[in-house]
Design a protein around this motif. Structure first.
Motif, PDB file in Angstrom:
ATOM      1  N   VAL A 191       1.073  -1.099   0.034  1.00  0.00           N
ATOM      2  CA  VAL A 191       0.004   0.049   0.254  1.00  0.00           C
ATOM      3  C   VAL A 191       0.942   1.186   0.038  1.00  0.00           C
ATOM      4  N   LEU A 192       1.576   1.259   0.752  1.00  0.00           N
ATOM      5  CA  LEU A 192       2.891   2.332   0.930  1.00  0.00           C
ATOM      6  C   LEU A 192       3.611   2.733  -0.304  1.00  0.00           C
ATOM      7  N   SER A 193       3.782   1.643  -1.271  1.00  0.00           N
ATOM      8  CA  SER A 193       4.249   1.733  -2.577  1.00  0.00           C
ATOM      9  C   SER A 193       3.562   2.361  -3.592  1.00  0.00           C
ATOM     10  N   PHE A 205      11.529   5.349  -3.266  1.00  0.00           N
ATOM     11  CA  PHE A 205      11.087   4.474  -2.231  1.00  0.00           C
ATOM     12  C   PHE A 205      11.500   3.070  -2.716  1.00  0.00           C
ATOM     13  N   PRO A 206      12.360   2.359  -1.847  1.00  0.00           N
ATOM     14  CA  PRO A 206      13.055   1.313  -2.525  1.00  0.00           C
ATOM     15  C   PRO A 206      12.029   0.131  -2.884  1.00  0.00           C
ATOM     16  N   VAL A 221      13.833   6.085 -13.201  1.00  0.00           N
ATOM     17  CA  VAL A 221      14.514   5.469 -11.852  1.00  0.00           C
ATOM     18  C   VAL A 221      16.076   5.395 -12.123  1.00  0.00           C
ATOM     19  N   THR A 222      16.736   5.997 -11.389  1.00  0.00           N
ATOM     20  CA  THR A 222      18.321   6.204 -11.571  1.00  0.00           C
ATOM     21  C   THR A 222      18.877   4.908 -10.837  1.00  0.00           C
ATOM     22  N   LEU A 226      17.886   2.429  -7.198  1.00  0.00           N
ATOM     23  CA  LEU A 226      17.762   1.059  -7.378  1.00  0.00           C
ATOM     24  C   LEU A 226      18.800   0.713  -6.213  1.00  0.00           C
ATOM     25  N   THR A 227      19.710   1.228  -5.999  1.00  0.00           N
ATOM     26  CA  THR A 227      20.699   0.493  -4.954  1.00  0.00           C
ATOM     27  C   THR A 227      20.248   0.853  -3.545  1.00  0.00           C
ATOM     28  N   LEU A 228      19.116   1.616  -3.448  1.00  0.00           N
ATOM     29  CA  LEU A 228      18.484   1.766  -2.144  1.00  0.00           C
ATOM     30  C   LEU A 228      18.046   0.445  -1.601  1.00  0.00           C
TER      31      LEU A 228
END
Length: 251
Positions: A191-193, A205-206, A221-222, A226-228
């Motif tokens: 839901v948060l996504s 948002f990872p 998306v950089t 994505l590394t997050l």
């Protein structure tokens, strides 16, 4: 570790919940996308609008785009369910007390659960892509264009991201000692996504960034974003192992 892996693999292989979830993740997602292909030729403008990418751009590109959208949500829930079950079943079955008496440490058992889960997840990810291709060919989409191959790679990549990003469910299921705690956490994250995407912050948002990357949407998306995913997964795994190390029987 070997003993733990063998034991956890046996548990997973004989679990009804895992078998059902495997079918739902692989066949369920693929059949939903294939069924939508059959509805492409429609005179209903409202239905046409809902089909979106299947009509424009259509073909393999639209088919894989829809598969990515479905995988991002349904896949995450499916993986969260299996992970929640793996880490809560000891409490539900009352076998947690026996883990305190065996020579294998509890963090090692938890690590074995994660490794077995990852192996199962990768198999389902590959099976899903294969099934999507088979059903796409069976539905008359024709030969796969070369420019669609990268999208298929992103579909598989999204599945892998989804597998590892479900790891908070393992920690939640351990803390709550319940499969519902893990599943509830999975749904809350989903839901948060969605909220983050709607607000325009999905790239940071990872849990949402991989789906935006896979669908190749207008939201860029950089690599940094994505590394997050890495610290999120690392922290989730560390917290899960720590929780199993400090498990107590009285609470």
């Amino acid at each position: 570790m070997i003993t733990g892996l063998v034991t956890e693999f046996a548990k997973l292989a004989h679990a009804t919940v895992v078998r059902v979830t495997t079918v739902l993740v692989v066949l369920g997602i693929a059949l939903i996308c294939a069924a939508m292909l059959l509805a492409v030729h429609t005179d209903d403008p409202q239905l046409a609008a809902k089909l979106g990418p299947l009509i424009d751009p259509g073909g393999w590109a639209g088919y894989i785009t829809v598969a990515i959208q479905v995988t991002g949500a349904a896949g995450f829930v499916g993986y969260g369910v299996v992970l929640s079950w793996l880490f809560s079943r000891e409490f539900a079955d009352g076998t947690i007390t026996g883990l305190f008496a065996i020579p294998v440490s509890r963090p090692t058992i938890a690590a074995a659960k994660l490794v077995v889960y990852l192996a199962w997840g990768l198999v389902t990810a590959a099976a899903l892509l294969f099934t999507l291709i088979v059903l796409g060919l069976a539905s008359g989409l024709g030969a796969i264009p070369a420019d669609v191959v990268p999208s298929m790679a992103r579909q598989f990549g999204l599945s892998v991201f989804t597998i590892v990003l479900a790891t908070p469910a393992a920690w939640a299921a351990t803390l709550g000692r319940s499969v519902l705690a893990g599943i509830g956490t999975t749904i809350a994250i989903l839901v948060l996504s969605q909220v983050s995407v709607i607000s325009g912050a999905g790239g940071w948002f990872p849990f949402a960034a991989p789906a935006l990357w896979a669908i190749n949407s207008d939201i860029t998306v950089t690599p940094v974003q994505l590394t997050l995913v890495l610290p999120v997964v690392a922290v989730s795994v560390a917290l899960t192992l720590s929780s199993w190390r400090h498990l107590q029987l009285d609470h």
